[in-house]
Design a protein around this motif. Structure first.
Motif, PDB file in Angstrom:
ATOM      1  N   TYR A 129       0.862  -1.285   0.061  1.00 26.24           N
ATOM      2  CA  TYR A 129       0.036   0.014   0.027  1.00 26.24           C
ATOM      3  C   TYR A 129       0.972   1.254  -0.025  1.00 26.24           C
ATOM      4  O   TYR A 129       0.532   2.257  -0.634  1.00 26.24           O
ATOM      5  CB  TYR A 129      -1.270   0.007   1.341  1.00 26.24           C
ATOM      6  CG  TYR A 129      -1.922  -1.154   1.172  1.00 26.24           C
ATOM      7  CD1 TYR A 129      -2.379  -1.765   0.034  1.00 26.24           C
ATOM      8  CD2 TYR A 129      -2.239  -1.854   2.443  1.00 26.24           C
ATOM      9  CE1 TYR A 129      -3.073  -2.867  -0.118  1.00 26.24           C
ATOM     10  CE2 TYR A 129      -3.224  -2.815   2.254  1.00 26.24           C
ATOM     11  CZ  TYR A 129      -3.593  -3.453   1.281  1.00 26.24           C
ATOM     12  OH  TYR A 129      -4.458  -4.472   1.326  1.00 26.24           O
ATOM     13  N   GLN A 130       1.835   1.276   0.851  1.00 26.50           N
ATOM     14  CA  GLN A 130       2.769   2.382   0.917  1.00 26.50           C
ATOM     15  C   GLN A 130       3.646   2.482  -0.740  1.00 26.50           C
ATOM     16  O   GLN A 130       3.403   3.774  -1.193  1.00 26.50           O
ATOM     17  CB  GLN A 130       3.985   2.217   1.704  1.00 26.50           C
ATOM     18  CG  GLN A 130       3.683   2.367   3.125  1.00 26.50           C
ATOM     19  CD  GLN A 130       4.611   1.815   4.060  1.00 26.50           C
ATOM     20  OE1 GLN A 130       5.675   1.294   3.822  1.00 26.50           O
ATOM     21  NE2 GLN A 130       4.575   2.160   5.367  1.00 26.50           N
ATOM     22  N   ASN A 131       3.854   1.372  -1.477  1.00 28.02           N
ATOM     23  CA  ASN A 131       4.491   1.741  -2.554  1.00 28.02           C
ATOM     24  C   ASN A 131       3.288   2.280  -3.588  1.00 28.02           C
ATOM     25  O   ASN A 131       3.499   2.772  -4.604  1.00 28.02           O
ATOM     26  CB  ASN A 131       5.037   0.282  -3.116  1.00 28.02           C
ATOM     27  CG  ASN A 131       6.207  -0.102  -2.329  1.00 28.02           C
ATOM     28  OD1 ASN A 131       6.797   0.731  -1.800  1.00 28.02           O
ATOM     29  ND2 ASN A 131       6.677  -1.397  -2.407  1.00 28.02           N
ATOM     30  N   SER A 132       2.059   1.776  -3.594  1.00 26.74           N
ATOM     31  CA  SER A 132       1.069   1.942  -4.458  1.00 26.74           C
ATOM     32  C   SER A 132       0.639   3.599  -4.276  1.00 26.74           C
ATOM     33  O   SER A 132       0.601   4.296  -5.208  1.00 26.74           O
ATOM     34  CB  SER A 132      -0.367   1.288  -3.888  1.00 26.74           C
ATOM     35  OG  SER A 132      -1.340   1.661  -4.754  1.00 26.74           O
ATOM     36  N   LEU A 133       0.931   4.061  -2.827  1.00 30.88           N
ATOM     37  CA  LEU A 133       0.468   5.564  -2.667  1.00 30.88           C
ATOM     38  C   LEU A 133       1.723   6.376  -3.268  1.00 30.88           C
ATOM     39  O   LEU A 133       1.274   7.583  -3.872  1.00 30.88           O
ATOM     40  CB  LEU A 133       0.586   5.991  -1.231  1.00 30.88           C
ATOM     41  CG  LEU A 133      -0.684   5.374  -0.496  1.00 30.88           C
ATOM     42  CD1 LEU A 133      -0.411   5.734   0.951  1.00 30.88           C
ATOM     43  CD2 LEU A 133      -1.565   6.420  -1.004  1.00 30.88           C
ATOM     44  N   VAL A 134       2.817   5.883  -3.279  1.00 31.20           N
ATOM     45  CA  VAL A 134       4.038   6.663  -3.964  1.00 31.20           C
ATOM     46  C   VAL A 134       3.787   6.656  -5.345  1.00 31.20           C
ATOM     47  O   VAL A 134       3.829   7.733  -6.199  1.00 31.20           O
ATOM     48  CB  VAL A 134       5.612   5.908  -3.613  1.00 31.20           C
ATOM     49  CG1 VAL A 134       6.733   6.235  -4.433  1.00 31.20           C
ATOM     50  CG2 VAL A 134       5.756   6.181  -2.111  1.00 31.20           C
ATOM     51  N   THR A 135       3.489   5.626  -6.052  1.00 36.27           N
ATOM     52  CA  THR A 135       3.334   5.237  -7.344  1.00 36.27           C
ATOM     53  C   THR A 135       2.186   6.153  -7.826  1.00 36.27           C
ATOM     54  O   THR A 135       2.467   6.984  -8.957  1.00 36.27           O
ATOM     55  CB  THR A 135       2.808   3.831  -7.811  1.00 36.27           C
ATOM     56  OG1 THR A 135       4.146   3.132  -7.487  1.00 36.27           O
ATOM     57  CG2 THR A 135       2.747   3.753  -9.292  1.00 36.27           C
ATOM     58  N   LYS A 136       0.856   6.404  -7.175  1.00 36.63           N
ATOM     59  CA  LYS A 136      -0.175   7.053  -7.522  1.00 36.63           C
ATOM     60  C   LYS A 136       0.460   8.667  -7.338  1.00 36.63           C
ATOM     61  O   LYS A 136       0.028   9.426  -8.237  1.00 36.63           O
ATOM     62  CB  LYS A 136      -1.225   7.031  -6.770  1.00 36.63           C
ATOM     63  CG  LYS A 136      -1.855   5.718  -7.149  1.00 36.63           C
ATOM     64  CD  LYS A 136      -3.205   5.232  -6.284  1.00 36.63           C
ATOM     65  CE  LYS A 136      -3.797   4.039  -6.482  1.00 36.63           C
ATOM     66  NZ  LYS A 136      -5.258   4.106  -7.004  1.00 36.63           N
ATOM     67  N   ASP A 137       1.188   9.035  -6.504  1.00 31.33           N
ATOM     68  CA  ASP A 137       1.608  10.519  -6.358  1.00 31.33           C
ATOM     69  C   ASP A 137       2.420  10.686  -7.616  1.00 31.33           C
ATOM     70  O   ASP A 137       2.410  11.878  -8.351  1.00 31.33           O
ATOM     71  CB  ASP A 137       2.567  10.657  -4.925  1.00 31.33           C
ATOM     72  CG  ASP A 137       1.709  10.843  -3.738  1.00 31.33           C
ATOM     73  OD1 ASP A 137       0.300  10.950  -4.090  1.00 31.33           O
ATOM     74  OD2 ASP A 137       2.078  10.927  -2.852  1.00 31.33           O
ATOM     75  N   TYR A 138       3.228   9.878  -8.020  1.00 34.46           N
ATOM     76  CA  TYR A 138       4.333  10.102  -9.202  1.00 34.46           C
ATOM     77  C   TYR A 138       3.208  10.144 -10.371  1.00 34.46           C
ATOM     78  O   TYR A 138       3.779  10.985 -11.330  1.00 34.46           O
ATOM     79  CB  TYR A 138       5.280   8.902  -9.225  1.00 34.46           C
ATOM     80  CG  TYR A 138       6.131   9.329 -10.536  1.00 34.46           C
ATOM     81  CD1 TYR A 138       7.109  10.076 -10.299  1.00 34.46           C
ATOM     82  CD2 TYR A 138       6.033   8.340 -11.659  1.00 34.46           C
ATOM     83  CE1 TYR A 138       8.182  10.283 -11.498  1.00 34.46           C
ATOM     84  CE2 TYR A 138       6.570   8.506 -12.619  1.00 34.46           C
ATOM     85  CZ  TYR A 138       7.805   9.678 -12.587  1.00 34.46           C
ATOM     86  OH  TYR A 138       8.441   9.872 -14.030  1.00 34.46           O
TER      87      TYR A 138
END
Length: 192
Positions: A129-138
């Protein structure tokens, strides 16, 4: 088939042999044909799905019937309408197979049981989920500030396997570009 999921888990957290064996009992197997739906708008998303083999797309349809892709999921990726899965609300997304696909699926009840039975899996999903949030922000930054060529180039560099496997009109939808724009960019890049 289950080895892909175990490898994915082990890349994020340490699991014992006993936990590896127990993990399998939480999942069911499903095959999808090309263009077959995993989830349709308006349904309740009952499972989180891990892609063991194949490729899917997640998208919504606008009022004109245009498809807007928000995600591709290939081997080693999870896919669902997460809001629908967690809150048991009607899905706003459609998910269907771009290629023949094999999935490992876990229901919401089994997902909750998994966290209680094998606590390290809570950490595994938190990392995802943390990685997903980083990806969505990018992705939001790219969408709002990059040119069409920069969007495509960044996507191609970060996702070379998708560029090879996904038709350019679907990539265009994901990037928010016209298919003609993606064709023009691809042609320009190939002649450089």
């Amino acid at each position: 088939m289950f080895e892909t999921l175990l490898s994915h888990i082990q890349n994020k957290v340490d699991v014992t042999e006993a936990q590896k064996n127990e993990l399998q009992s939480f999942f069911t197997f499903k095959k999808l044909r090309k263009k077959q739906y995993l989830l349709q708008e308006g349904e309740i998303c009952k499972c989180l799905s891990f892609v063991s083999k194949g490729l899917l797309k997640s998208y919504f349809m606008d009022e004109k019937g245009n498809e807007h892709i928000n995600m591709f999921a290939f081997e080693g990726w999870w896919i669902s309408d997460f809001n629908s899965f967690i809150n048991q609300e009607k899905s706003v997304l459609n998910i269907d197979a771009i290629e023949e696909t094999e999935l490992l699926m876990i229901t919401r009840e089994e997902y909750e049981n998994l966290m209680l039975t094998i606590p390290v899996m809570d950490r595994y999903f938190r990392i995802l989920y943390q990685n997903s949030l980083v990806t969505k922000d990018y992705r939001l930054i790219v969408s709002n500030s990059f040119t069409a060529e920069e969007k495509y180039t960044q996507f191609a560099q970060r996702n070379p396997e998708v560029i090879q496997r996904v038709p350019h009109n679907l990539i265009a939808s994901f990037l928010g570009l016209a298919p003609e724009t993606v064709s023009r960019i691809r042609k320009k890049i190939s002649t450089q």
